[in-house]
Design a protein around this motif. Structure first.
Motif, PDB file in Angstrom:
ATOM      1  N   ASN A   1       0.799  -1.221   0.000  1.00 17.59           N
ATOM      2  CA  ASN A   1       0.000   0.000   0.000  1.00 17.59           C
ATOM      3  C   ASN A   1       0.836   1.276   0.000  1.00 17.59           C
ATOM      4  O   ASN A   1       0.274   2.379  -0.103  1.00 17.59           O
ATOM      5  CB  ASN A   1      -0.921   0.017   1.229  1.00 17.59           C
ATOM      6  N   HIS A   2       2.139   1.164   0.103  1.00 18.01           N
ATOM      7  CA  HIS A   2       2.969   2.367   0.191  1.00 18.01           C
ATOM      8  C   HIS A   2       2.993   3.093  -1.155  1.00 18.01           C
ATOM      9  O   HIS A   2       3.033   2.460  -2.214  1.00 18.01           O
ATOM     10  CB  HIS A   2       4.398   1.984   0.601  1.00 18.01           C
ATOM     11  N   PRO A   3       2.967   4.429  -1.133  1.00 13.08           N
ATOM     12  CA  PRO A   3       2.976   5.194  -2.399  1.00 13.08           C
ATOM     13  C   PRO A   3       4.147   4.864  -3.316  1.00 13.08           C
ATOM     14  O   PRO A   3       4.000   4.934  -4.546  1.00 13.08           O
ATOM     15  CB  PRO A   3       3.050   6.648  -1.910  1.00 13.08           C
ATOM     16  N   VAL A   4       5.303   4.521  -2.744  1.00 15.94           N
ATOM     17  CA  VAL A   4       6.450   4.171  -3.583  1.00 15.94           C
ATOM     18  C   VAL A   4       6.120   2.973  -4.463  1.00 15.94           C
ATOM     19  O   VAL A   4       6.378   2.972  -5.682  1.00 15.94           O
ATOM     20  CB  VAL A   4       7.698   3.880  -2.717  1.00 15.94           C
ATOM     21  N   ASN A   5       5.526   1.962  -3.873  1.00 15.72           N
ATOM     22  CA  ASN A   5       5.204   0.763  -4.644  1.00 15.72           C
ATOM     23  C   ASN A   5       4.005   0.970  -5.555  1.00 15.72           C
ATOM     24  O   ASN A   5       3.936   0.395  -6.647  1.00 15.72           O
ATOM     25  CB  ASN A   5       4.975  -0.426  -3.703  1.00 15.72           C
ATOM     26  N   GLN A   6       3.063   1.774  -5.123  1.00 20.00           N
ATOM     27  CA  GLN A   6       1.948   2.107  -6.007  1.00 20.00           C
ATOM     28  C   GLN A   6       2.462   2.821  -7.264  1.00 20.00           C
ATOM     29  O   GLN A   6       2.019   2.538  -8.393  1.00 20.00           O
ATOM     30  CB  GLN A   6       0.938   2.994  -5.266  1.00 20.00           C
ATOM     31  N   ALA A   7       3.426   3.720  -7.078  1.00 23.26           N
ATOM     32  CA  ALA A   7       3.993   4.430  -8.225  1.00 23.26           C
ATOM     33  C   ALA A   7       4.818   3.494  -9.106  1.00 23.26           C
ATOM     34  O   ALA A   7       4.793   3.603 -10.347  1.00 23.26           O
ATOM     35  CB  ALA A   7       4.859   5.587  -7.726  1.00 23.26           C
ATOM     36  N   ARG A   8       5.537   2.574  -8.495  1.00 26.48           N
ATOM     37  CA  ARG A   8       6.335   1.624  -9.280  1.00 26.48           C
ATOM     38  C   ARG A   8       5.419   0.758 -10.157  1.00 26.48           C
ATOM     39  O   ARG A   8       5.698   0.534 -11.332  1.00 26.48           O
ATOM     40  CB  ARG A   8       7.170   0.732  -8.364  1.00 26.48           C
ATOM     41  N   GLU A   9       4.359   0.269  -9.575  1.00 30.80           N
ATOM     42  CA  GLU A   9       3.435  -0.570 -10.354  1.00 30.80           C
ATOM     43  C   GLU A   9       2.785   0.229 -11.480  1.00 30.80           C
ATOM     44  O   GLU A   9       2.625  -0.268 -12.604  1.00 30.80           O
ATOM     45  CB  GLU A   9       2.375  -1.163  -9.424  1.00 30.80           C
ATOM     46  N   ALA A  10       2.408   1.471 -11.187  1.00 26.87           N
ATOM     47  CA  ALA A  10       1.787   2.309 -12.213  1.00 26.87           C
ATOM     48  C   ALA A  10       2.742   2.576 -13.374  1.00 26.87           C
ATOM     49  O   ALA A  10       2.314   2.723 -14.523  1.00 26.87           O
ATOM     50  CB  ALA A  10       1.334   3.633 -11.594  1.00 26.87           C
ATOM     51  N   ALA A  11       4.050   2.590 -13.074  1.00 24.12           N
ATOM     52  CA  ALA A  11       5.059   2.833 -14.113  1.00 24.12           C
ATOM     53  C   ALA A  11       5.517   1.543 -14.781  1.00 24.12           C
ATOM     54  O   ALA A  11       6.401   1.580 -15.640  1.00 24.12           O
ATOM     55  CB  ALA A  11       6.253   3.563 -13.502  1.00 24.12           C
ATOM     56  N   GLY A  12       4.949   0.409 -14.370  1.00 24.83           N
ATOM     57  CA  GLY A  12       5.314  -0.861 -14.976  1.00 24.83           C
ATOM     58  C   GLY A  12       6.554  -1.495 -14.376  1.00 24.83           C
ATOM     59  O   GLY A  12       7.138  -2.404 -14.978  1.00 24.83           O
ATOM     60  N   HIS A  13       6.959  -1.037 -13.179  1.00 27.71           N
ATOM     61  CA  HIS A  13       8.130  -1.603 -12.520  1.00 27.71           C
ATOM     62  C   HIS A  13       7.707  -2.595 -11.436  1.00 27.71           C
ATOM     63  O   HIS A  13       6.601  -2.493 -10.884  1.00 27.71           O
ATOM     64  CB  HIS A  13       8.984  -0.501 -11.878  1.00 27.71           C
ATOM     65  N   ARG A  14       8.589  -3.520 -11.110  1.00 23.15           N
ATOM     66  CA  ARG A  14       8.293  -4.474 -10.039  1.00 23.15           C
ATOM     67  C   ARG A  14       8.236  -3.756  -8.693  1.00 23.15           C
ATOM     68  O   ARG A  14       9.132  -2.977  -8.365  1.00 23.15           O
ATOM     69  CB  ARG A  14       9.372  -5.556  -9.961  1.00 23.15           C
ATOM     70  N   PRO A  15       7.201  -4.026  -7.894  1.00 25.73           N
ATOM     71  CA  PRO A  15       7.143  -3.422  -6.567  1.00 25.73           C
ATOM     72  C   PRO A  15       7.968  -4.214  -5.564  1.00 25.73           C
ATOM     73  O   PRO A  15       8.115  -5.435  -5.683  1.00 25.73           O
ATOM     74  CB  PRO A  15       5.654  -3.503  -6.218  1.00 25.73           C
ATOM     75  N   ALA A  16       8.525  -3.521  -4.588  1.00 22.88           N
ATOM     76  CA  ALA A  16       9.158  -4.183  -3.441  1.00 22.88           C
ATOM     77  C   ALA A  16       8.050  -4.440  -2.433  1.00 22.88           C
ATOM     78  O   ALA A  16       7.909  -3.735  -1.441  1.00 22.88           O
ATOM     79  CB  ALA A  16      10.252  -3.299  -2.857  1.00 22.88           C
ATOM     80  N   ASN A  17       7.237  -5.472  -2.701  1.00 21.12           N
ATOM     81  CA  ASN A  17       5.989  -5.663  -1.965  1.00 21.12           C
ATOM     82  C   ASN A  17       6.093  -6.643  -0.803  1.00 21.12           C
ATOM     83  O   ASN A  17       5.080  -7.038  -0.230  1.00 21.12           O
ATOM     84  CB  ASN A  17       4.871  -6.085  -2.911  1.00 21.12           C
ATOM     85  N   SER A  18       7.313  -7.031  -0.438  1.00 20.94           N
ATOM     86  CA  SER A  18       7.480  -7.886   0.724  1.00 20.94           C
ATOM     87  C   SER A  18       8.930  -7.829   1.192  1.00 20.94           C
ATOM     88  O   SER A  18       9.811  -7.310   0.482  1.00 20.94           O
ATOM     89  CB  SER A  18       7.088  -9.336   0.409  1.00 20.94           C
ATOM     90  N   LEU A  19       9.168  -8.343   2.379  1.00 24.46           N
ATOM     91  CA  LEU A  19      10.516  -8.549   2.890  1.00 24.46           C
ATOM     92  C   LEU A  19      10.710 -10.041   3.107  1.00 24.46           C
ATOM     93  O   LEU A  19       9.778 -10.748   3.500  1.00 24.46           O
ATOM     94  CB  LEU A  19      10.733  -7.829   4.224  1.00 24.46           C
ATOM     95  N   TRP A  20      11.918 -10.514   2.856  1.00 21.52           N
ATOM     96  CA  TRP A  20      12.232 -11.895   3.221  1.00 21.52           C
ATOM     97  C   TRP A  20      13.142 -11.848   4.437  1.00 21.52           C
ATOM     98  O   TRP A  20      14.257 -11.318   4.395  1.00 21.52           O
ATOM     99  CB  TRP A  20      12.892 -12.660   2.080  1.00 21.52           C
ATOM    100  N   LEU A  21      12.635 -12.395   5.533  1.00 18.91           N
ATOM    101  CA  LEU A  21      13.352 -12.410   6.806  1.00 18.91           C
ATOM    102  C   LEU A  21      14.133 -13.711   6.924  1.00 18.91           C
ATOM    103  O   LEU A  21      13.587 -14.791   6.717  1.00 18.91           O
ATOM    104  CB  LEU A  21      12.369 -12.277   7.966  1.00 18.91           C
ATOM    105  N   TRP A  22      15.406 -13.602   7.291  1.00 19.76           N
ATOM    106  CA  TRP A  22      16.223 -14.804   7.412  1.00 19.76           C
ATOM    107  C   TRP A  22      17.514 -14.488   8.172  1.00 19.76           C
ATOM    108  O   TRP A  22      17.835 -13.336   8.409  1.00 19.76           O
ATOM    109  CB  TRP A  22      16.556 -15.377   6.037  1.00 19.76           C
ATOM    110  N   GLY A  23      18.204 -15.550   8.550  1.00 17.90           N
ATOM    111  CA  GLY A  23      19.521 -15.391   9.156  1.00 17.90           C
ATOM    112  C   GLY A  23      19.541 -15.343  10.662  1.00 17.90           C
ATOM    113  O   GLY A  23      20.577 -15.017  11.257  1.00 17.90           O
ATOM    114  N   ALA A  24      18.411 -15.660  11.337  1.00 23.16           N
ATOM    115  CA  ALA A  24      18.403 -15.615  12.794  1.00 23.16           C
ATOM    116  C   ALA A  24      19.365 -16.657  13.360  1.00 23.16           C
ATOM    117  O   ALA A  24      19.591 -17.710  12.770  1.00 23.16           O
ATOM    118  CB  ALA A  24      16.986 -15.867  13.316  1.00 23.16           C
ATOM    119  N   GLY A  25      19.896 -16.354  14.485  1.00 22.78           N
ATOM    120  CA  GLY A  25      20.793 -17.274  15.174  1.00 22.78           C
ATOM    121  C   GLY A  25      21.431 -16.531  16.324  1.00 22.78           C
ATOM    122  O   GLY A  25      21.742 -15.345  16.211  1.00 22.78           O
ATOM    123  N   MET A  26      21.621 -17.222  17.417  1.00 30.20           N
ATOM    124  CA  MET A  26      22.184 -16.573  18.587  1.00 30.20           C
ATOM    125  C   MET A  26      23.653 -16.235  18.350  1.00 30.20           C
ATOM    126  O   MET A  26      24.451 -17.116  18.017  1.00 30.20           O
ATOM    127  CB  MET A  26      22.055 -17.489  19.808  1.00 30.20           C
TER     128      MET A  26
END
Length: 354
Positions: free
Chosen positions: A189-214
């Motif tokens: 829903n962020h305006p940055v991604n709304q603008a990217r989609e409107a311009a035909g660019h891929r949105p950064a529409n998620s984060l991938w969380l990884w690398g946890a460890g003590m």
């Protein structure tokens, strides 16, 4: 003097293109492959191989990959001691038939001002989780307010695959699955991604969380020069008390060196054969050719090439003492790839990558 060269992505993925190096002038690489003693080990995650090279024992449990990669970020100040981290890399999710697939971003696709706006929004909305920050446009981090009691899968394991097979597991699995969904909503829903989609660019529409460890004491220092651009490998080296520099063949030939060349990794993961071929041709000129000369002249006593791939890991050991064995003929890379048995489907859940 000896050099150990680690080249992830040299083995083109089994799912695509026979003869990916066809037409390229790779005479030095072919000589090294043909001259050396070759072996092929079963598939093992790249991060597990890097950990072993740096002295971490195989039974060490989940490695703090996010903390290590954050330590290896040259553009950021060193993280404070005792911090818990997650890699929180921006990705683009899209549907292919009935599957939700994930793809990462190259370093130059997201603009710095857009990244700054997205990170600020995440910190406003999810301050209870901790603090988000971006080292580069495609490498982000979350400094956790409390340790994550869940197991996560590295981004490279998930690229191009159904996301549902790699969701967080463990004690707080549902909490983190719900959190990832909420992150998707905010980013979508962020305006940055709304603008990217409107311009035909891929949105950064998620984060991938990884690398946890003590976080825990670093592995013992290894007595060799480390050359790497990859921040995870840099973090391994720094945590082990080693000096780490940018890959440079001439400097590597000054003494025993461990060199990680990750130029081919992302093109191989994304099946970008044009970029892979361009970068491979450059490696032939900047690394394989001078190393072959050094072996022939006995300036380099031994060269080991390790090439982790989706079918397994190729290892080639070339010794100056064997250079006179004229019956060992050059072996072109394409011919080597054809000789490798098709990949056996590796299990989707393997402890070495969590």
């Amino acid at each position: 003097m000896q050099i150990h060269l680690v080249v992830p992505g040299l083995i083109w993925p089994a799912v695509s293109a026979l003869g990916p190096a066809s037409g390229l002038e790779l005479t030095s690489l072919a000589w090294l492959i043909g001259q050396g003693r070759r072996s092929f080990a079963p598939f093992e995650p790249l991060d597990a191989q890097l950990a072993r090279l740096m002295g971490y024992p195989d039974d060490a449990g989940a490695l703090p990959l996010a903390a290590l990669r954050r330590l290896g970020e040259p553009a950021l100040p060193a993280p404070g001691a005792g911090s818990d981290w997650l890699c929180a890399d921006p990705v683009s999710l899209s549907f292919a038939r009935e599957h939700l697939l994930l793809n990462e971003f190259p370093a130059d696709e997201l603009q710095p001002e857009d990244v700054a706006a997205l990170v600020a929004a995440l910190n406003d909305t999810f301050s209870d989780l901790g603090t988000f920050e971006a080292a580069t446009p495609n490498r982000w981090y979350l400094r956790l307010a409390a340790p994550a009691r869940a197991r996560f899968f590295p981004l490279h394991d998930v690229v191009g695959r159904p996301v549902r097979d790699f969701l967080p597991e463990g004690e707080d699995a549902r909490l983190w699955q719900r959190t990832m969904n909420e992150l998707q909503v905010t980013l979508h829903n962020h305006p940055v991604n709304q603008a990217r989609e409107a311009a035909g660019h891929r949105p950064a529409n998620s984060l991938w969380l990884w690398g946890a460890g003590m976080p825990r004491p670093a592995a013992r220092s290894v007595a060799r020069t480390i050359q790497a651009d990859d921040p995870l490998m840099r973090g391994f080296a720094l945590a082990a008390g080693c000096t780490v520099t940018t890959p440079d063949c001439a400097k590597a030939l000054d003494g025993d060196s461990l060199v990680v060349l990750d130029d081919l990794l992302l093109p191989a993961l994304h099946l970008d054969i044009d970029s892979w071929r361009t970068r491979l041709a450059k490696l032939e000129h900047t690394w394989f050719a001078p190393l072959a000369v050094a072996v022939r002249s006995k300036r380099l006593r031994a060269l080991k090439i390790t090439a982790p791939g989706d079918r397994g890991t190729l290892e080639v050991e070339v010794r100056a003492a064997d250079a006179w064995k004229f019956w060992r003929k050059p072996l072109p890379l394409d011919m080597l790839l054809k000789s490798i048995a098709p990949a056996v489907a590796s299990p989707q859940h393997h402890s070495g990558t969590r």
